[in-house]
Scaffold this active site. Structure first.
Site, PDB file in Angstrom:
ATOM      1  N   HIS A 375     -33.984 -36.651 -18.971  1.00 12.25           N
ATOM      2  CA  HIS A 375     -35.077 -37.079 -19.840  1.00 12.25           C
ATOM      3  C   HIS A 375     -36.154 -37.848 -19.077  1.00 12.25           C
ATOM      4  O   HIS A 375     -37.325 -37.793 -19.455  1.00 12.25           O
ATOM      5  CB  HIS A 375     -34.542 -37.956 -20.973  1.00 12.25           C
ATOM      6  CG  HIS A 375     -33.911 -37.185 -22.088  1.00 12.25           C
ATOM      7  ND1 HIS A 375     -32.581 -36.853 -22.114  1.00 12.25           N
ATOM      8  CD2 HIS A 375     -34.451 -36.668 -23.221  1.00 12.25           C
ATOM      9  CE1 HIS A 375     -32.317 -36.169 -23.214  1.00 12.25           C
ATOM     10  NE2 HIS A 375     -33.432 -36.037 -23.900  1.00 12.25           N
ATOM     11  N   GLY A 376     -35.775 -38.587 -18.042  1.00 16.85           N
ATOM     12  CA  GLY A 376     -36.749 -39.366 -17.291  1.00 16.85           C
ATOM     13  C   GLY A 376     -36.245 -40.767 -17.039  1.00 16.85           C
ATOM     14  O   GLY A 376     -35.062 -41.066 -17.222  1.00 16.85           O
TER      15      GLY A 376
END
Length: 556
Positions: A375-376
């Site tokens: 997702h980051g």
């Protein structure tokens, strides 16, 4: 000077209150429909033309529409690197892991660059790269499976394995399949190849020829216009809803002092609506993307041999009603980003588990870490993931220990009172996740904690309280005794929420998807932290024992 092709989006953005890149994304998804219709009409005997057409459209979208020259280069690096790794390290048992680390590392660099740019409303290449990580890491595993004996493979592995590397044109068509390039859904190369050579649409011999789905002319791809148009209309309704609601429920307002002028219940309502508004955007774009895939034929998922009805849900990525009316956390998370769930289960959770062993703490930790990194790196993501793990565990304990009291102990049928349990479960699930997912929108650590504090950390306090409640040995014994007593009052073998009561009144395990036997993480989030902790201690003890034995052997 704004280029001519970008001017309409800038003008509409000012009128609608949306970002120009958001409007370009919607436009590209709508444009995919007539183009998917053309792609479907490319002669079945010309698969190379299909690949070339898809490649051309994808390059136009990336460069002509979004001006993502760097993005195109990024995709070529990821795709070229994964293919080279699969080709030159094919016979190494570490090949899929090398490919996975390369793809995740490359994507992480772009995640960090996007975070540094701090422009969340702009469309960059990280969204498409997230889809590529799923497709290409699965590709590496499929190639590795192609070298293994069938006896060592699961049914899914047998279905998706690649016994030889595809040619570069087919591979490029797979990577740059334009209906799903920017936002998904992801799919495996074996599925793309069957769509390309039309073997996907062959009707099994046991199906009545009269039930064969209708096609046009000599094409093998069944008619898909109606289901695709339904997805188009549904997706546009969700997009329209997002555009209307976003004018009233902007997540930035949660950080403003004027938000504190609301009473607690109104703040709670606003927080929930902010989350719902954000979800409508994803409902819209994922539904539009799925519809374009259906129109191209890739969404085909077989035909019912009895009714002849075609299923088009192969690439379904979202079930909005399943999310909004979920009565438990597993249903909430399981109906969201469904293809990512499949990827995490099939290509992370099950792959880190040694053959012949059941997945344990290590598999769950690897899945959680992968999902978080995928997702980051915004701090808000990690706040949501960690809290959701505790929420999932509490929800499992609540369902296991309280739901049986709303079921008939003899038949397992719902009692009249169960409607109150269902409503309370739905309301609790929705309000808890409205709180838990807020950091996904706020992103920063300070901002996320500020928003949580403005609703008095209600989900954190509630989750912590229920965790402590279920952690109490006396509570566990009491609840266990009451559930077993209720189960014993029914007929022998009566079922209570996935738990089977034997003649002695003891609870055994069934195959219920909601039973304690089901431990596969959903979106990387574990369902049972207590069990994971126990497994972790067991694995650490086993490792310590092995190290001690090695030391003893050295001394000898």
């Amino acid at each position: 000077m704004i280029p001519f092709i970008h001017r309409p989006f800038v003008y509409l953005a000012d009128s609608l209150g949306a970002g120009p890149d958001e409007l370009k994304l919607i436009f590209s998804l709508i444009l995919s429909y007539p183009l998917a219709g053309v792609l479907k009409r490319v002669p079945d005997a010309r698969p190379a033309y299909k690949n070339l057409f898809s490649l051309g459209i994808s390059v136009f979208i990336l460069v002509g529409l979004f001006d993502l020259w760097d993005g195109l280069r990024t995709m070529l690096i990821s795709a070229g690197g994964a293919y080279a790794i699969a080709k030159f390290l094919r016979r190494s048992r570490y090949m899929p892991w090398v490919g996975f680390v390369f793809l995740m590392g490359h994507m992480s660099i772009n995640h960090i660059a996007r975070q540094a740019a701090n422009s969340p409303r702009s469309v960059d290449i990280t969204g498409a790269q997230m889809v590529m990580v799923m497709k290409l890491s699965a590709f590496c595993w499929n190639v590795a499976d192609g070298l293994l004996p069938e006896a060592e493979l699961s049914d899914l592995q047998k279905d998706r394995r690649l016994t030889e590397l595809p040619n570069l044109l087919d591979y490029a068509g797979f990577v740059f399949f334009f209906p799903s390039m920017l936002i998904g859904p992801a799919f495996d190369f074996a599925e793309y190849r069957r769509w390309l050579d039309t073997s996907m649409f062959e009707v099994p011999s046991h199906v009545d020829p009269a039930k064969k789905p209708p096609t046009r002319r000599k094409r093998k791809i069944p008619r898909s216009g109606t289901p695709a148009m339904l997805k188009l209309v549904t997706g546009l309704i969700w997009i329209f809803t997002f555009l209307k609601l976003s004018a009233y429920f902007d997540h930035h307002f949660l950080l403003e002092d004027s938000y504190l002028e609301y009473g607690f219940l109104r703040r709670l309502f606003f927080l929930h609506m902010v989350g719902f508004t954000a979800r409508t955007k994803y409902y819209g774009v994922w539904t539009l993307s799925e519809g374009a895939c259906i129109l191209s034929g890739l969404g085909y998922n077989g035909v019912n041999p009895l009714t002849g009805k075609v299923s088009w849900d192969r690439l379904q990525n979202i079930d909005p009603w399943g999310v909004e009316f979920a009565q438990n956390t597993r249903a909430y998370l399981g109906n969201w980003n469904m293809n990512t769930n499949k990827w995490l289960r099939n290509y992370v959770y099950l792959r880190v588990t040694p053959r012949g062993k059941k997945p344990g703490f290590g598999a769950s930790l690897a899945t959680f870490t992968t999902s978080a990194f995928w997702h980051g790196f915004y701090p808000g993501y990690y706040l949501s993931f960690v809290l959701a793990s505790f929420i999932q565990t509490v929800a499992k304990n609540m369902r296991r220990n309280f739901r049986p009291f709303f079921l008939n102990p003899k038949t397992g049928a719902p009692l009249p009172s169960k409607k109150y349990y269902d409503f309370a479960s739905w309301l609790t699930t929705q309000l808890t996740f409205s709180f838990a997912v807020a950091p996904f929108l706020i992103l920063s650590l300070r901002g996320s904690l500020l928003v949580w504090s403005r609703v008095y950390f209600y989900a954190v306090i509630g989750t912590a309280g229920m965790t402590a409640f279920f952690a109490s040995p006396s509570t566990k014994r009491y609840l266990r005794r009451e559930v077993e007593k209720r189960s014993a009052s029914g007929k022998a073998g009566g079922s209570v929420d996935g738990a089977v009561a034997g003649g002695d009144g003891k609870l055994g395990r069934s195959a219920s998807s909601d039973s304690s036997a089901s431990r596969t993480p959903v979106m990387g989030i574990t369902q049972d932290l207590e069990k994971e902790w126990d497994d972790a201690l067991t694995e650490f003890r086993e490792l310590d024992e092995k190290l001690k034995n090695k030391e003893k052997m050295k001394v000898k």
